[in-house]
Design a protein around this motif. Sequence first.
Motif, PDB file in Angstrom:
ATOM      1  N   MET A   1      18.674 -12.162 -10.263  1.00 18.34           N
ATOM      2  CA  MET A   1      18.084 -12.022  -8.932  1.00 18.34           C
ATOM      3  C   MET A   1      16.754 -11.284  -9.029  1.00 18.34           C
ATOM      4  SD  MET A   1      21.322 -11.195  -6.479  1.00 18.34           S
ATOM      5  CE  MET A   1      20.615 -12.020  -5.054  1.00 18.34           C
ATOM      6  N   LYS A   2      15.896 -11.563  -8.034  1.00 13.72           N
ATOM      7  CA  LYS A   2      14.575 -10.941  -8.034  1.00 13.72           C
ATOM      8  C   LYS A   2      14.450  -9.980  -6.865  1.00 13.72           C
ATOM      9  CE  LYS A   2      11.567 -14.108 -10.436  1.00 13.72           C
ATOM     10  NZ  LYS A   2      10.430 -15.006 -10.389  1.00 13.72           N
ATOM     11  N   VAL A   3      13.798  -8.853  -7.143  1.00 23.23           N
ATOM     12  CA  VAL A   3      13.552  -7.901  -6.066  1.00 23.23           C
ATOM     13  C   VAL A   3      12.060  -7.898  -5.756  1.00 23.23           C
ATOM     14  CG1 VAL A   3      13.332  -5.881  -7.611  1.00 23.23           C
ATOM     15  CG2 VAL A   3      14.040  -5.557  -5.221  1.00 23.23           C
ATOM     16  N   SER A   4      11.750  -7.844  -4.470  1.00 19.49           N
ATOM     17  CA  SER A   4      10.350  -7.818  -4.056  1.00 19.49           C
ATOM     18  C   SER A   4      10.192  -6.792  -2.935  1.00 19.49           C
ATOM     19  CB  SER A   4       9.907  -9.202  -3.571  1.00 19.49           C
ATOM     20  OG  SER A   4      10.723  -9.634  -2.508  1.00 19.49           O
ATOM     21  N   VAL A   5       8.945  -6.410  -2.711  1.00 21.94           N
ATOM     22  CA  VAL A   5       8.666  -5.394  -1.687  1.00 21.94           C
ATOM     23  C   VAL A   5       7.646  -5.938  -0.696  1.00 21.94           C
ATOM     24  CG1 VAL A   5       6.904  -4.294  -3.154  1.00 21.94           C
ATOM     25  CG2 VAL A   5       7.947  -2.996  -1.285  1.00 21.94           C
ATOM     26  N   ASP A   6       7.872  -5.622   0.556  1.00 17.33           N
ATOM     27  CA  ASP A   6       6.907  -5.934   1.602  1.00 17.33           C
ATOM     28  C   ASP A   6       5.993  -4.720   1.729  1.00 17.33           C
ATOM     29  OD1 ASP A   6       5.477  -6.301   3.910  1.00 17.33           O
ATOM     30  OD2 ASP A   6       7.177  -6.968   5.112  1.00 17.33           O
ATOM     31  N   PHE A   7       4.797  -4.845   1.187  1.00 18.48           N
ATOM     32  CA  PHE A   7       3.882  -3.697   1.158  1.00 18.48           C
ATOM     33  C   PHE A   7       3.411  -3.287   2.552  1.00 18.48           C
ATOM     34  CE2 PHE A   7       3.560  -5.224  -3.237  1.00 18.48           C
ATOM     35  CZ  PHE A   7       3.855  -4.043  -3.895  1.00 18.48           C
ATOM     36  N   ASP A   8       3.537  -4.183   3.507  1.00 18.90           N
ATOM     37  CA  ASP A   8       3.179  -3.810   4.885  1.00 18.90           C
ATOM     38  C   ASP A   8       4.193  -2.830   5.470  1.00 18.90           C
ATOM     39  OD1 ASP A   8       0.934  -5.397   4.845  1.00 18.90           O
ATOM     40  OD2 ASP A   8       1.948  -7.130   5.724  1.00 18.90           O
ATOM     41  N   GLN A   9       5.407  -2.856   4.933  1.00 10.51           N
ATOM     42  CA  GLN A   9       6.467  -1.987   5.443  1.00 10.51           C
ATOM     43  C   GLN A   9       6.651  -0.719   4.602  1.00 10.51           C
ATOM     44  OE1 GLN A   9       8.097  -2.477   8.314  1.00 10.51           O
ATOM     45  NE2 GLN A   9       6.755  -4.254   8.588  1.00 10.51           N
ATOM     46  N   CYS A  10       6.459  -0.823   3.306  1.00  9.08           N
ATOM     47  CA  CYS A  10       6.714   0.294   2.399  1.00  9.08           C
ATOM     48  C   CYS A  10       5.853   1.501   2.761  1.00  9.08           C
ATOM     49  CB  CYS A  10       6.422  -0.129   0.958  1.00  9.08           C
ATOM     50  SG  CYS A  10       6.599   1.227  -0.226  1.00  9.08           S
ATOM     51  N   GLU A  11       6.505   2.670   2.871  1.00 16.59           N
ATOM     52  CA  GLU A  11       5.762   3.899   3.174  1.00 16.59           C
ATOM     53  C   GLU A  11       5.729   4.834   1.965  1.00 16.59           C
ATOM     54  OE1 GLU A  11       7.802   5.683   6.486  1.00 16.59           O
ATOM     55  OE2 GLU A  11       9.440   6.412   5.232  1.00 16.59           O
ATOM     56  N   ALA A  12       6.103   4.314   0.808  1.00 19.78           N
ATOM     57  CA  ALA A  12       5.988   5.041  -0.461  1.00 19.78           C
ATOM     58  C   ALA A  12       6.712   6.383  -0.445  1.00 19.78           C
ATOM     59  CB  ALA A  12       4.517   5.211  -0.847  1.00 19.78           C
ATOM     60  N   ASN A  13       7.889   6.420   0.166  1.00 17.69           N
ATOM     61  CA  ASN A  13       8.640   7.677   0.192  1.00 17.69           C
ATOM     62  C   ASN A  13       9.463   7.895  -1.076  1.00 17.69           C
ATOM     63  OD1 ASN A  13      10.923   6.022   0.521  1.00 17.69           O
ATOM     64  ND2 ASN A  13      10.592   5.969   2.717  1.00 17.69           N
TER      65      ASN A  13
ATOM     66  N   GLN B   1       1.297   4.154  -4.665  1.00 23.85           N
ATOM     67  CA  GLN B   1       1.479   2.707  -4.522  1.00 23.85           C
ATOM     68  C   GLN B   1       2.741   2.333  -5.290  1.00 23.85           C
ATOM     69  OE1 GLN B   1      -0.619   0.253  -2.969  1.00 23.85           O
ATOM     70  NE2 GLN B   1       1.063  -1.114  -3.461  1.00 23.85           N
ATOM     71  N   LEU B   2       3.632   1.627  -4.623  1.00 22.51           N
ATOM     72  CA  LEU B   2       4.871   1.229  -5.286  1.00 22.51           C
ATOM     73  C   LEU B   2       4.634   0.046  -6.212  1.00 22.51           C
ATOM     74  CD1 LEU B   2       7.977   1.821  -5.313  1.00 22.51           C
ATOM     75  CD2 LEU B   2       8.197  -0.148  -3.805  1.00 22.51           C
ATOM     76  N   HIS B   3       5.266   0.105  -7.380  1.00 24.16           N
ATOM     77  CA  HIS B   3       5.231  -1.015  -8.313  1.00 24.16           C
ATOM     78  C   HIS B   3       6.663  -1.379  -8.679  1.00 24.16           C
ATOM     79  CE1 HIS B   3       0.894  -0.708  -9.023  1.00 24.16           C
ATOM     80  NE2 HIS B   3       1.081   0.602  -8.941  1.00 24.16           N
ATOM     81  N   ILE B   4       6.894  -2.654  -8.794  1.00 28.14           N
ATOM     82  CA  ILE B   4       8.190  -3.105  -9.267  1.00 28.14           C
ATOM     83  C   ILE B   4       8.042  -3.415 -10.752  1.00 28.14           C
ATOM     84  CG2 ILE B   4       9.982  -4.854  -9.054  1.00 28.14           C
ATOM     85  CD1 ILE B   4       9.434  -4.920  -6.092  1.00 28.14           C
ATOM     86  N   VAL B   5       8.712  -2.605 -11.556  1.00 30.40           N
ATOM     87  CA  VAL B   5       8.574  -2.695 -13.008  1.00 30.40           C
ATOM     88  C   VAL B   5       9.377  -3.875 -13.545  1.00 30.40           C
ATOM     89  CG1 VAL B   5       8.837  -1.424 -15.178  1.00 30.40           C
ATOM     90  CG2 VAL B   5       8.343  -0.185 -13.071  1.00 30.40           C
ATOM     91  N   THR B   6      10.537  -4.072 -12.962  1.00 27.67           N
ATOM     92  CA  THR B   6      11.444  -5.115 -13.437  1.00 27.67           C
ATOM     93  C   THR B   6      11.822  -6.013 -12.272  1.00 27.67           C
ATOM     94  OG1 THR B   6      12.342  -3.398 -14.885  1.00 27.67           O
ATOM     95  CG2 THR B   6      13.506  -5.492 -14.848  1.00 27.67           C
TER      96      THR B   6
END
Length: 62
Positions: free
Chosen positions: A1-13, A31-36
Amino acid sequence: MKVSVDFDQCEANGICVGIAPDVFELDDEDQLHIVTAEVPEDRLADVETAVAQCPKAALRLQ
Ligand code: SF4
């Protein structure tokens, strides 16, 4: 499975980083990064927890 982030929503907490630091990472500029992005089977449980606990509902697993 793949995980992704909606950068418009992420507040980097960093909640997801705390749960799965090998999958999610915050850089010096918060800035959040998805490593895997392709989640290994043995990391799925923690990533599911991170998705569920993201207060902004910014993570998606598909
Ligand atoms: S838990 Fe959600 S809002 Fe927080 S850093 Fe991770 S993706 Fe962004």
